[in-house]
Design a protein around this motif. Structure first.
Motif, PDB file in Angstrom:
ATOM      1  N   ALA A   1      23.832  -5.541   6.771  1.00 19.56           N
ATOM      2  CA  ALA A   1      22.503  -5.626   6.105  1.00 19.56           C
ATOM      3  C   ALA A   1      21.658  -4.403   7.112  1.00 19.56           C
ATOM      4  N   ASN A   2      20.603  -4.112   6.203  1.00 18.13           N
ATOM      5  CA  ASN A   2      19.546  -2.968   6.679  1.00 18.13           C
ATOM      6  C   ASN A   2      18.349  -3.493   6.602  1.00 18.13           C
ATOM      7  N   ILE A   3      17.395  -2.927   7.337  1.00 16.00           N
ATOM      8  CA  ILE A   3      15.990  -3.187   6.954  1.00 16.00           C
ATOM      9  C   ILE A   3      15.391  -1.942   6.354  1.00 16.00           C
ATOM     10  N   ASP A   4      14.723  -2.062   5.301  1.00 13.82           N
ATOM     11  CA  ASP A   4      14.167  -1.304   4.379  1.00 13.82           C
ATOM     12  C   ASP A   4      13.098  -0.301   5.131  1.00 13.82           C
ATOM     13  N   HIS A   5      12.155  -0.818   5.672  1.00 16.27           N
ATOM     14  CA  HIS A   5      11.045  -0.247   6.273  1.00 16.27           C
ATOM     15  C   HIS A   5      10.671  -1.099   7.451  1.00 16.27           C
ATOM     16  N   LEU A   6       9.970  -0.360   8.369  1.00 15.73           N
ATOM     17  CA  LEU A   6       9.206  -1.050   9.618  1.00 15.73           C
ATOM     18  C   LEU A   6       7.909  -0.153   9.570  1.00 15.73           C
ATOM     19  N   ALA A   7       6.851  -0.957   9.926  1.00 11.20           N
ATOM     20  CA  ALA A   7       5.562  -0.143  10.030  1.00 11.20           C
ATOM     21  C   ALA A   7       5.068  -1.018  11.291  1.00 11.20           C
ATOM     22  N   VAL A   8       4.647   0.126  12.301  1.00 12.57           N
ATOM     23  CA  VAL A   8       3.807  -0.664  13.595  1.00 12.57           C
ATOM     24  C   VAL A   8       2.488   0.000  13.457  1.00 12.57           C
ATOM     25  N   THR A   9       1.662  -0.974  13.694  1.00 12.86           N
ATOM     26  CA  THR A   9       0.193  -1.005  13.477  1.00 12.86           C
ATOM     27  C   THR A   9      -0.273  -1.845  14.493  1.00 12.86           C
ATOM     28  N   PRO A  10      -1.868  -1.460  14.855  1.00  7.17           N
ATOM     29  CA  PRO A  10      -2.416  -2.270  15.688  1.00  7.17           C
ATOM     30  C   PRO A  10      -2.527  -3.587  15.585  1.00  7.17           C
ATOM     31  N   THR A  11      -2.168  -4.254  14.432  1.00  7.30           N
ATOM     32  CA  THR A  11      -1.899  -5.619  14.463  1.00  7.30           C
ATOM     33  C   THR A  11      -0.459  -6.192  14.507  1.00  7.30           C
ATOM     34  N   GLY A  12       0.417  -5.176  14.885  1.00  4.75           N
ATOM     35  CA  GLY A  12       1.721  -5.535  15.167  1.00  4.75           C
ATOM     36  C   GLY A  12       2.786  -4.811  14.191  1.00  4.75           C
ATOM     37  N   VAL A  13       4.085  -5.527  14.021  1.00  5.17           N
ATOM     38  CA  VAL A  13       5.108  -5.113  13.520  1.00  5.17           C
ATOM     39  C   VAL A  13       5.278  -5.486  11.980  1.00  5.17           C
ATOM     40  N   TYR A  14       5.223  -4.674  10.731  1.00  7.32           N
ATOM     41  CA  TYR A  14       5.477  -5.466   9.707  1.00  7.32           C
ATOM     42  C   TYR A  14       6.854  -4.940   9.155  1.00  7.32           C
ATOM     43  N   VAL A  15       7.726  -5.945   8.982  1.00  8.47           N
ATOM     44  CA  VAL A  15       9.114  -5.920   8.610  1.00  8.47           C
ATOM     45  C   VAL A  15       9.340  -5.850   6.931  1.00  8.47           C
ATOM     46  N   ILE A  16       9.498  -4.823   6.313  1.00  8.64           N
ATOM     47  CA  ILE A  16       9.217  -4.688   4.801  1.00  8.64           C
ATOM     48  C   ILE A  16      10.604  -4.665   4.034  1.00  8.64           C
ATOM     49  N   ASP A  17      10.604  -5.550   2.932  1.00  6.47           N
ATOM     50  CA  ASP A  17      11.765  -5.139   2.254  1.00  6.47           C
ATOM     51  C   ASP A  17      11.291  -4.893   0.802  1.00  6.47           C
ATOM     52  N   ALA A  18      11.601  -3.875   0.530  1.00 11.93           N
ATOM     53  CA  ALA A  18      11.026  -3.348  -0.854  1.00 11.93           C
ATOM     54  C   ALA A  18      12.113  -3.657  -2.050  1.00 11.93           C
ATOM     55  N   LYS A  19      11.593  -4.058  -3.097  1.00 10.30           N
ATOM     56  CA  LYS A  19      12.336  -4.500  -4.228  1.00 10.30           C
ATOM     57  C   LYS A  19      11.613  -4.048  -5.503  1.00 10.30           C
ATOM     58  N   ARG A  20      12.637  -3.606  -6.647  1.00 12.68           N
ATOM     59  CA  ARG A  20      12.038  -2.958  -7.583  1.00 12.68           C
ATOM     60  C   ARG A  20      12.516  -4.100  -8.794  1.00 12.68           C
ATOM     61  N   TYR A  21      11.773  -5.014  -8.858  1.00  8.11           N
ATOM     62  CA  TYR A  21      12.190  -6.040  -9.967  1.00  8.11           C
ATOM     63  C   TYR A  21      10.876  -6.191 -11.020  1.00  8.11           C
ATOM     64  N   ARG A  22      11.433  -6.546 -12.289  1.00  7.79           N
ATOM     65  CA  ARG A  22      10.455  -6.464 -13.425  1.00  7.79           C
ATOM     66  C   ARG A  22      10.062  -7.994 -13.422  1.00  7.79           C
ATOM     67  N   GLY A  23       8.929  -8.236 -14.019  1.00  6.18           N
ATOM     68  CA  GLY A  23       8.272  -9.653 -14.051  1.00  6.18           C
ATOM     69  C   GLY A  23       7.179 -10.026 -13.171  1.00  6.18           C
ATOM     70  N   ARG A  24       6.824 -11.218 -13.307  1.00  6.15           N
ATOM     71  CA  ARG A  24       5.592 -11.479 -12.429  1.00  6.15           C
ATOM     72  C   ARG A  24       6.155 -12.344 -11.089  1.00  6.15           C
ATOM     73  N   PRO A  25       5.690 -12.139  -9.799  1.00  8.02           N
ATOM     74  CA  PRO A  25       6.201 -13.085  -8.686  1.00  8.02           C
ATOM     75  C   PRO A  25       5.366 -14.095  -8.723  1.00  8.02           C
ATOM     76  N   GLN A  26       6.011 -15.169  -8.362  1.00  8.13           N
ATOM     77  CA  GLN A  26       5.087 -16.131  -8.292  1.00  8.13           C
ATOM     78  C   GLN A  26       5.847 -17.354  -7.254  1.00  8.13           C
ATOM     79  N   LEU A  27       5.037 -18.294  -6.590  1.00  6.10           N
ATOM     80  CA  LEU A  27       5.484 -19.215  -5.979  1.00  6.10           C
ATOM     81  C   LEU A  27       5.591 -20.596  -6.677  1.00  6.10           C
ATOM     82  N   ARG A  28       6.679 -21.152  -6.572  1.00  5.13           N
ATOM     83  CA  ARG A  28       7.025 -22.401  -7.349  1.00  5.13           C
ATOM     84  C   ARG A  28       7.163 -23.469  -6.254  1.00  5.13           C
ATOM     85  N   ILE A  29       6.474 -24.567  -6.505  1.00  7.35           N
ATOM     86  CA  ILE A  29       6.551 -25.555  -5.146  1.00  7.35           C
ATOM     87  C   ILE A  29       7.184 -26.655  -5.867  1.00  7.35           C
ATOM     88  N   GLU A  30       8.323 -27.488  -5.452  1.00  5.60           N
ATOM     89  CA  GLU A  30       9.054 -28.647  -6.006  1.00  5.60           C
ATOM     90  C   GLU A  30       8.863 -29.592  -5.126  1.00  5.60           C
TER      91      GLU A  30
END
Length: 271
Positions: free
Chosen positions: A140-169
Motif C-alpha cells: 500500500a501507499n499513502i497518497d498525500h501527507l501534509a505537515v502543518t502547525p496543527t500536526g500531520v494530515y494523512v490524506i487518501d484521495a478518492k475520485r468517486y461519484r455520488g454523495r458521501p454519507q455516514l450510515r449508523i446501524e
C-alpha cells in the motif's frame, strides 16, 4: 563535569591566546576562532568547516504509482491482443475499451494528481506536503501527507461519484456500526486503510505530534451547506475544505513543521 550534549566545536572569542592547530598562526586573546571541544584545541577562521546544506526533500509526485500501474496494465493488454491477433490487433484495440480493473487506476491517478496540484499550490514554510509514499512492509501507499502547525494530515484521495454519507446501524440493543457510503457504494474499508496509514505515521513522529486521517473525495456530490463528517476519527471532506483545515493555526512553528516533514520524508520513501 563535561556537558556531553555540547557541540563538538563552536565559533567563539578566545579568553586566552592560542595557536591554530592547522597552520600554527598565533591567535591573540579576544580574537574569534573555532574551539574543538574534545581535543581542547583551536583553529583560525581560515580553517572553519563549511556548513553542509541539508539535501532537498523529495516530495514525490502525486498519483505516480497509480499512473504507472495504469500504463503497465494498458501496455500488457495491448501486447496480449496483438500477440493473439497479429493482423486484427490494432482494430480490436480501437473498437474495445479498457476493462474497469484497468481504468480504475487511471481514475485514481487523476484524483490524486488533481488534489496534489492544489496541495502544492498551498505549500509554505508552515504547510509542507509529501506525495505517494510507500508504506513500509506493505504494497500500500499513502497518497498525500501534509505537515502543518496543527500536526500531520494523512490524506487518501478518492475520485468517486455520488454523495458521501455516514450510515449508523445498531445502537441500544445491537453494537453500533458506522458505515461510509458514497452513492450506492459501501466504502467502509477505506476508513480501515486510512487508520492503518495513521498508525504508521504516528509511529514515526511520536505521540507529541497530532496525526489526523482524511478521506478527500474530489468529484463527489457534496451538498451546498454542510456535508463533512468524521467516522472513527477519520475526517471525510472535499478539497476546498481540506485546504481550509490545513491553514489553521497550531503549536508547531516553521522549524517544527520542517523537522517533522523531513522525518516523514526520510522514513517514507516515494512509491
Amino acid at each position: 563535569m563535561d556537558d556531553t550534549t555540547a557541540p563538538a566545536e563552536k565559533r567563539m572569542r578566545l579568553r586566552y591566546p592560542g595557536r591554530c592547530r592547522e597552520c600554527d598562526i598565533a591567535l591573540p586573546a579576544n580574537s574569534e576562532a573555532i574551539y574543538e571541544r574534545e581535543a581542547r584545541t583551536v583553529r583560525c577562521l581560515t580553517h572553519e568547516q563549511p556548513k553542509l546544506e541539508p539535501t532537498p526533500v523529495d516530495v514525490g509526485t502525486a498519483g505516480s504509482s497509480a499512473r504507472r500501474e495504469f500504463e503497465r496494465r494498458k501496455a500488457a493488454r495491448e501486447q496480449r491482443i496483438r500477440t493473439k491477433h497479429p493482423k486484427l490487433g490494432d482494430l480490436i484495440l480501437a473498437l474495445s475499451d479498457e476493462p474497469q480493473s484497468t481504468t480504475a487506476w487511471d481514475t485514481g491517478a487523476v484524483g490524486e494528481e488533481r488534489l496534489g496540484r492544489r496541495l502544492n499550490e498551498s505549500e509554505s514554510e508552515t504547510c509542507r506536503v509529501l506525495h505517494d509514499r510507500r508504506m513500509p512492509g506493505s504494497r500500500a501507499n499513502i497518497d498525500h501527507l501534509a505537515v502543518t502547525p496543527t500536526g500531520v494530515y494523512v490524506i487518501d484521495a478518492k475520485r468517486y461519484r455520488g454523495r458521501p454519507q455516514l450510515r449508523i446501524e445498531g445502537g441500544l440493543l445491537r453494537p453500533r456500526v458506522e458505515r461510509l457510503i458514497v452513492g450506492r457504494r459501501d466504502c467502509t474499508k477505506l476508513v480501515d486503510g486510512v487508520l492503518a496509514q495513521v498508525q504508521t505515521v504516528r509511529s514515526i513522529v511520536g505521540e507529541q505530534v497530532s496525526v489526523r486521517g482524511v478521506l478527500c473525495f474530489v468529484d463527489a456530490d457534496w451538498p451546498l451547506i454542510g456535508g463533512t463528517f468524521a467516522t472513527r476519527d477519520v475526517e471525510v471532506l472535499w478539497s476546498k475544505r481540506l485546504l481550509s483545515n490545513l491553514a489553521q493555526a497550531g503549536a508547531l512553528d516553521a522549524e517544527g513543521v520542517g523537522r517533522v516533514h523531513r522525518e516523514l520524508s526520510d522514513a517514507l520513501r516515494p512509491a
